[in-house]
Motif scaffolding. Structure first.
Motif, PDB file in Angstrom:
ATOM      1  N   ILE A 185       0.892  -1.159   0.000  1.00 37.94           N
ATOM      2  CA  ILE A 185       0.000   0.000   0.000  1.00 37.94           C
ATOM      3  C   ILE A 185       0.931   1.210   0.000  1.00 37.94           C
ATOM      4  N   PRO A 186       1.033   1.964  -1.076  1.00 32.92           N
ATOM      5  CA  PRO A 186       2.058   3.011  -1.153  1.00 32.92           C
ATOM      6  C   PRO A 186       2.033   3.988   0.013  1.00 32.92           C
ATOM      7  N   PHE A 187       0.852   4.446   0.422  1.00 34.24           N
ATOM      8  CA  PHE A 187       0.736   5.355   1.568  1.00 34.24           C
ATOM      9  C   PHE A 187      -0.618   5.138   2.218  1.00 34.24           C
ATOM     10  N   LEU A 188      -0.620   4.637   3.427  1.00 33.69           N
ATOM     11  CA  LEU A 188      -1.864   4.290   4.108  1.00 33.69           C
ATOM     12  C   LEU A 188      -2.805   5.473   4.236  1.00 33.69           C
ATOM     13  N   LEU A 189      -2.263   6.658   4.501  1.00 31.87           N
ATOM     14  CA  LEU A 189      -3.096   7.835   4.763  1.00 31.87           C
ATOM     15  C   LEU A 189      -3.306   8.710   3.527  1.00 31.87           C
ATOM     16  N   GLN A 190      -3.214   8.103   2.350  1.00 31.26           N
ATOM     17  CA  GLN A 190      -3.434   8.850   1.128  1.00 31.26           C
ATOM     18  C   GLN A 190      -4.804   9.528   1.145  1.00 31.26           C
ATOM     19  N   GLY A 191      -4.826  10.838   0.929  1.00 30.00           N
ATOM     20  CA  GLY A 191      -6.082  11.572   0.918  1.00 30.00           C
ATOM     21  C   GLY A 191      -6.601  11.945   2.287  1.00 30.00           C
ATOM     22  N   VAL A 192      -5.884  11.542   3.346  1.00 26.15           N
ATOM     23  CA  VAL A 192      -6.345  11.809   4.720  1.00 26.15           C
ATOM     24  C   VAL A 192      -5.300  12.596   5.508  1.00 26.15           C
ATOM     25  N   GLY A 193      -4.039  12.193   5.425  1.00 23.28           N
ATOM     26  CA  GLY A 193      -2.990  12.867   6.174  1.00 23.28           C
ATOM     27  C   GLY A 193      -2.912  14.344   5.819  1.00 23.28           C
ATOM     28  N   THR A 217      -8.690   2.718   0.642  1.00 25.53           N
ATOM     29  CA  THR A 217      -7.313   2.556   0.170  1.00 25.53           C
ATOM     30  C   THR A 217      -6.812   1.135   0.431  1.00 25.53           C
ATOM     31  N   VAL A 218      -7.083   0.646   1.635  1.00 19.59           N
ATOM     32  CA  VAL A 218      -6.637  -0.699   2.002  1.00 19.59           C
ATOM     33  C   VAL A 218      -7.410  -1.760   1.216  1.00 19.59           C
ATOM     34  N   TRP A 219      -8.699  -1.569   1.074  1.00 17.55           N
ATOM     35  CA  TRP A 219      -9.515  -2.566   0.396  1.00 17.55           C
ATOM     36  C   TRP A 219      -9.112  -2.730  -1.068  1.00 17.55           C
ATOM     37  N   ALA A 220      -8.729  -1.636  -1.707  1.00 18.77           N
ATOM     38  CA  ALA A 220      -8.309  -1.729  -3.104  1.00 18.77           C
ATOM     39  C   ALA A 220      -7.128  -2.680  -3.273  1.00 18.77           C
ATOM     40  N   VAL A 221      -6.297  -2.779  -2.246  1.00 18.51           N
ATOM     41  CA  VAL A 221      -5.143  -3.678  -2.287  1.00 18.51           C
ATOM     42  C   VAL A 221      -5.516  -5.079  -1.802  1.00 18.51           C
ATOM     43  N   LEU A 222      -6.352  -5.155  -0.777  1.00 16.62           N
ATOM     44  CA  LEU A 222      -6.685  -6.447  -0.187  1.00 16.62           C
ATOM     45  C   LEU A 222      -7.665  -7.271  -1.031  1.00 16.62           C
ATOM     46  N   GLU A 223      -8.583  -6.620  -1.668  1.00 19.20           N
ATOM     47  CA  GLU A 223      -9.656  -7.351  -2.349  1.00 19.20           C
ATOM     48  C   GLU A 223      -9.146  -8.446  -3.286  1.00 19.20           C
ATOM     49  N   PRO A 224      -8.163  -8.162  -4.143  1.00 19.57           N
ATOM     50  CA  PRO A 224      -7.697  -9.243  -5.040  1.00 19.57           C
ATOM     51  C   PRO A 224      -7.079 -10.421  -4.275  1.00 19.57           C
ATOM     52  N   LEU A 225      -6.561 -10.173  -3.074  1.00 14.26           N
ATOM     53  CA  LEU A 225      -5.945 -11.253  -2.302  1.00 14.26           C
ATOM     54  C   LEU A 225      -6.982 -12.141  -1.636  1.00 14.26           C
ATOM     55  N   LEU A 226      -8.151 -11.586  -1.356  1.00 13.12           N
ATOM     56  CA  LEU A 226      -9.161 -12.296  -0.580  1.00 13.12           C
ATOM     57  C   LEU A 226     -10.201 -13.006  -1.440  1.00 13.12           C
TER      58      LEU A 226
END
Length: 227
Positions: A185-193, A217-226
């Motif tokens: 995940i390039p940056f966890l707080l993208q759009g929030v920090g 942000t996290v789901w976009a990365v996790l979804e393909p794994l799950l």
């Protein structure tokens, strides 16, 4: 949805790319109740474990409003065979995470989301130590749960300690992900920090609205794994 908070200290501040220019140290808060983990054979579900600091723990919001809880709700709505375990600990550094990860992994996991390092950067700890500790955590996960998918959450810090330090800190995550063939995940707080509207009064921790963005942000990365 099975959402477990491990018996860890509760939650307090991690300042990552916040509006405040001077980082503040996290302080321990009251402990949370212990919640037993059911063996995988009993639940029939795989384990998705979030391992991090107060961002993962969800300081200042209800567990179901934090990004890990929101991911759990998404998993539940899609009827995916996973239970979510929140192993976030306020104030955690990579050294602290390295010392406790073996205990956390007494039972194997299937997906391990690693979110640590922000406190190291804010305290100006040597980048070599941060890199070594993150690698040590990854090595432990691979020993204890050889088949686990590891997702690394990238972090950034304000340039209080100099542009070079902030730049090199950010680069650690890409380097480690590449070396270990991790999902990043390039940056966890993208759009929030740094957005006051999406952070609590401390200017540090996301509001429920901020956590919803982090969860996406996290789901976009996790979804393909799950799936």
């Amino acid at each position: 949805m099975k959402f477990l908070n491990l018996p860890l200290a509760a939650l307090l501040g991690l300042a990552l790319t916040a509006c405040n220019s001077s980082p503040t140290a996290e302080k321990p808060a009251a402990s949370v109740p212990a919640v037993a983990q059911a063996p995988a054979a009993e639940t029939g579900k795989k384990r998705l474990l979030f391992f991090g600091n107060s961002l993962t723990a969800g300081y200042g919001v209800e567990p179901e409003q934090a990004f890990a809880g929101l991911i759990g709700q998404k998993i539940d709505s899609l009827k995916l065979p996973y239970e979510v375990i929140n192993a976030g600990l306020s104030g955690e550094t990579t050294a602290g995470g390295r010392s406790r990860v073996g205990w956390i992994l007494k039972q194997p996991v299937d997906v391990f989301v690693l979110e640590l390092g922000g406190n190291d950067g804010l305290r100006g700890l040597p980048l070599s130590a941060t890199r070594e500790n993150l690698q040590g955590i990854i090595d432990t996960v691979r020993r204890r749960s050889p088949g686990a998918q590891i997702v690394l959450a990238g972090m950034q810090i304000p340039p209080n300690l100099g542009q070079a330090y902030a730049r090199d800190f950010k680069a650690i995550y890409q380097d480690i992900a590449t070396k270990n063939k991790l999902v990043l995940i390039p940056f966890l707080l993208q759009g929030v920090g740094g957005d006051r509207a999406l952070n609590q009064a401390d200017g540090i921790h996301p509001t429920p609205a901020g956590h919803r963005i982090v969860a996406r942000t996290v789901w976009a990365v996790l979804e393909p794994l799950l799936q």
